[in-house]
Enzyme design. Structure first.
Site, short mmCIF file in Angstrom:
data_model
loop_
_atom_site.label_atom_id
_atom_site.label_comp_id
_atom_site.label_asym_id
_atom_site.label_seq_id
_atom_site.Cartn_x
_atom_site.Cartn_y
_atom_site.Cartn_z
N LYS A 278 35.07 35.64 47.45
CA LYS A 278 36.37 36.39 47.43
C LYS A 278 36.68 36.50 45.55
O LYS A 278 36.31 36.07 44.49
CB LYS A 278 37.67 35.50 47.78
CG LYS A 278 39.23 36.88 47.99
CD LYS A 278 39.79 35.84 48.44
CE LYS A 278 41.23 37.09 48.55
NZ LYS A 278 41.43 35.79 49.41
N GLU A 364 50.26 33.12 64.78
CA GLU A 364 52.26 33.20 64.91
C GLU A 364 52.56 32.98 65.98
O GLU A 364 53.62 32.08 65.86
CB GLU A 364 51.89 34.67 64.65
CG GLU A 364 52.65 35.36 63.05
CD GLU A 364 50.31 35.95 63.00
OE1 GLU A 364 50.29 36.28 61.75
OE2 GLU A 364 49.53 35.63 63.89
N ARG A 392 53.70 39.30 67.07
CA ARG A 392 52.60 39.34 67.35
C ARG A 392 52.86 37.78 68.26
O ARG A 392 52.14 36.78 68.85
CB ARG A 392 51.41 38.65 66.46
CG ARG A 392 51.48 39.85 65.80
CD ARG A 392 50.09 39.78 64.73
NE ARG A 392 49.31 40.32 65.42
CZ ARG A 392 47.44 39.50 64.62
NH1 ARG A 392 47.56 39.19 63.07
NH2 ARG A 392 46.38 40.49 65.58
#
Length: 647
Positions: A278, A364, A392
């Protein structure tokens, strides 16, 4: 080189050396663009070489390339005809910060939330097969997104379907595989090559004629041998042919492997495990990948972020302060987040109470049911999830929490418009989908001081589910108590006395209502301004008073239609309070998806900023000649609990 290219067909015949040069130029272009617009930086820098390789090998857009989440798609946009607009990223009228179907044919599927790519790509692959077409379908998903159950549901289905599909697992956290070396790269190329696949298929055909126990043993030996050197056993069990790990920053490794995968005639899905870093290629982002995941404007040379001087505490920080204050007085208070510790303020809580802080990953649904389990054992879980992400977990909120009357505390950050992240991230629908649930307490603070009191209210409420919504950004600059004081459940407050027209606000719309009241006062009108505080249970005594003592009522909220305003209107209708000619208007978000822009402009367009509220009142009373004239400017009063209002 980038100046000579427009779309992916221009790069299909480039040499590896030219592709490497191109990747370097794309990386610099992206850094320059994000430094002026802000946006997601680290993830995109990590997939520059992968993006170049994918567009070099596959025939996009005919071959479908589906990016998960989409925050890593800036290099993809640069290479797919949008370079001339890359400086408009996330700006009003400019490019979206995510993939968007209406923006380009190279974006076959829109994204913004995680873990959807494999499901969507599988649907595309099945559609291809039904239509007897030959295109390739590729999904690119990060290792973080693999923490969501939906990714495994899709992989399980893909393996069972035995559909030809390519999944690229972008592992930028080294969380699955050991560091990539020359031997693993060699093995990846070997395992994806035609000779190996052919030999493997011949062997499968051969053992198919042997007794069943021998066939099963041979298959297990094959999977175990490749799993031993590559770590792919899990994916093999899900029905995928695993290739990897591959160095995601070596085009001389990526291109041959992807080409082998594209040219194979093997049936069934393939997973290519690509290891990336990253922030690769920009040292500040490599050193601090979390800090540079999503950034505002920054200095390219030094990496220093341009941060405006805050005028008031932001709501996320106030949430952390309030939660820590409650946890210091009650060891049953725990904090839960779904892979957003910094975004929700749970990271600060975790520093103070690490043993009571839980980041469950991008999950979630699990977060809510996990909280339900804690609540059933007497703990006080606060689940901090963005409003748009709470969508969600709706079934879990209904079935596992509300239906069982468990005292889970649902804390929804980013309620309302969020600006540059656009339609996928606006907190639009939480009021509409939660207010219909029985026995729920739903609060929205008008400012950060009220928010402290509401956190205390949630901590004290042990007999039902509670919910709290609050916006992104700074508060109003009010003084904060060290710890909040619980509010009477379902009790609103009048903050400005007037007559003729009443403004009933929910949440942070109170301050635009007060500014509108001042503007109306200069025109000879004197509105009453009330803060509902609770969307549920509704303060019916307050609603009756507003309805019976005024000619008109304007309800103001920052949510979709079907939310607080609809709730109030139904209550008015049920009690017959509309029967005597009360004029009512409800201001909410328009009935459409609103793309990225400036939050203040989005609020103005919705008509519930101070100017919009003022215009609504004037239009509502336009046929009442002299309505409210001479009433003067109203007074401001406190509430029954003694908390002073802030005008």
């Amino acid at each position: 080189m980038l100046d000579t290219l427009t779309t992916p067909p221009d790069i299909r015949n480039l040499s590896l050396d030219d592709l490497t040069r191109l990747a370097d130029e794309v990386r610099q272009e992206m850094i320059q663009a994000v430094s002026t617009t802000g946006g997601h930086l680290g993830a995109g820098l990590g997939v520059v070489e992968l993006t170049v390789a994918l567009h070099h090998v596959f025939e996009t857009p005919d071959d479908r390339l589906v990016w998960d989440v989409g925050h890593q798609c800036y290099p993809h946009k640069i290479l797919t005809g949008r370079r001339d607009r890359i400086q408009t990223l996330r700006q009003p009228g400019g490019l979206s910060g995510f993939t968007l179907r209406t923006e380009s044919p190279y974006d076959p599927f829109g994204a913004g939330h995680s873990s959807t790519s494999i499901s969507a790509a599988l649907g595309m692959a099945v559609a291809r097969d039904l239509g007897e077409q030959t295109r390739h379908v590729v999904a690119v998903i990060g290792d973080g997104s693999m923490s969501a159950g939906m990714a495994y549901e899709a992989m399980n289905n893909a393996g069972a379907q035995n559909t030809r599909l390519t999944v690229i697992l972008n592992d930028n956290d080294m969380s699955i595989a050991p560091p990539v070396g020359a031997m693993s790269n060699y093995l990846s190329r070997l395992l994806s090559s035609k000779p190996w696949v052919s030999i493997r298929n011949v062997a499968k055909d051969l053992v198919a004629h042997l007794p069943r126990p021998v066939e099963r043993a041979a298959r297990q030996v094959d999977e175990f041998a490749r799993g031993l050197v590559t770590g792919g056993t899990l994916f093999e069990e899900l029905g995928f042919y695993y290739v990897g790990p591959v160095d995601g920053h070596r085009l001389d490794q990526l291109v041959p492997v992807l080409r082998n995968v594209r040219e194979t005639t093997q049936e069934g899905p393939v997973l290519v495990h690509v290891v990336t870093k990253k922030g690769c290629g920009y040292e500040p982002a490599e050193v601090a990948p979390d800090k540079y995941h999503g950034v505002g404007r920054f200095n390219v040379v030094t990496g220093a972020l341009h941060k405006p001087v805050p005028q008031a505490p932001n709501y996320t920080g106030v949430f952390a302060k309030g939660l820590i204050a409650e946890a210091e007085h009650d060891d049953r208070v725990v904090g839960i987040t779904a892979a957003m510790p910094a975004g929700t303020g749970i990271d600060a809580f975790g520093v103070r109470f690490p043993e009571r802080c839980f980041d469950v990953g991008i999950a979630e649904q699990h977060a809510v049911t996990f909280a339900a389990g804690l609540a059933s054992e007497g703990y006080k879980p606060f689940v901090a999830i963005y409003s748009s992400f709470m969508q969600r977990a709706y079934d879990q909120v209904v079935h596992d929490v509300a239906l069982q009357n468990l005292p889970v505390r649902l804390c929804m950050d980013r309620a309302g418009y969020v600006g540059a992240d656009g339609a996928t991230h606006h907190g639009s629908f939480d009021l509409a989908f939660l207010l219909c649930l029985p026995n729920l307490v739903y609060m929205a603070p008008a400012d950060e001081g009220e928010m402290m009191h509401m956190i205390a209210t949630m901590a004290a409420c042990d007999d039902r589910t509670t919910a709290l919504r609050y916006p992104r950004g700074e508060g109003e600059g009010v003084d904060l108590p060290e710890r909040g004081t619980p509010l009477p459940i379902g009790q609103g407050r009048v903050v400005r006395e007037g007559r003729a027209v009443a403004l009933l606000s929910l949440g942070t719309r109170l301050h635009p209502c007060l500014r509108a009241a001042e503007a109306l006062g200069q025109r000879g009108l004197s509105p009453t301004v009330a803060d509902a505080r609770f969307a549920k249970p509704l303060d019916m005594a307050l609603v009756r008073r507003l309805a019976t003592e005024h000619e008109a009522l304007v309800i103001v909220e920052e949510g979709s239609r079907g939310g607080f305003g609809a709730h109030v209107l139904q209550a008015l209708a049920e009690e017959g309070l509309l029967d005597n000619g009360l004029k009512v208007r409800s201001l909410a978000m328009p009935d459409r998806f609103v793309e990225h822009g400036k939050p203040e402009q989005q609020e103005a367009d919705a008509g519930y900023d101070a100017d919009g509220i003022t215009a609504t009142v004037l239009a509502l009373l336009a046929d009442e000649t002299g309505a409210g004239a001479g009433a003067g400017v109203g007074t401001v009063i406190g509430d029954a609990a003694g908390h002073p209002p802030r005008a």
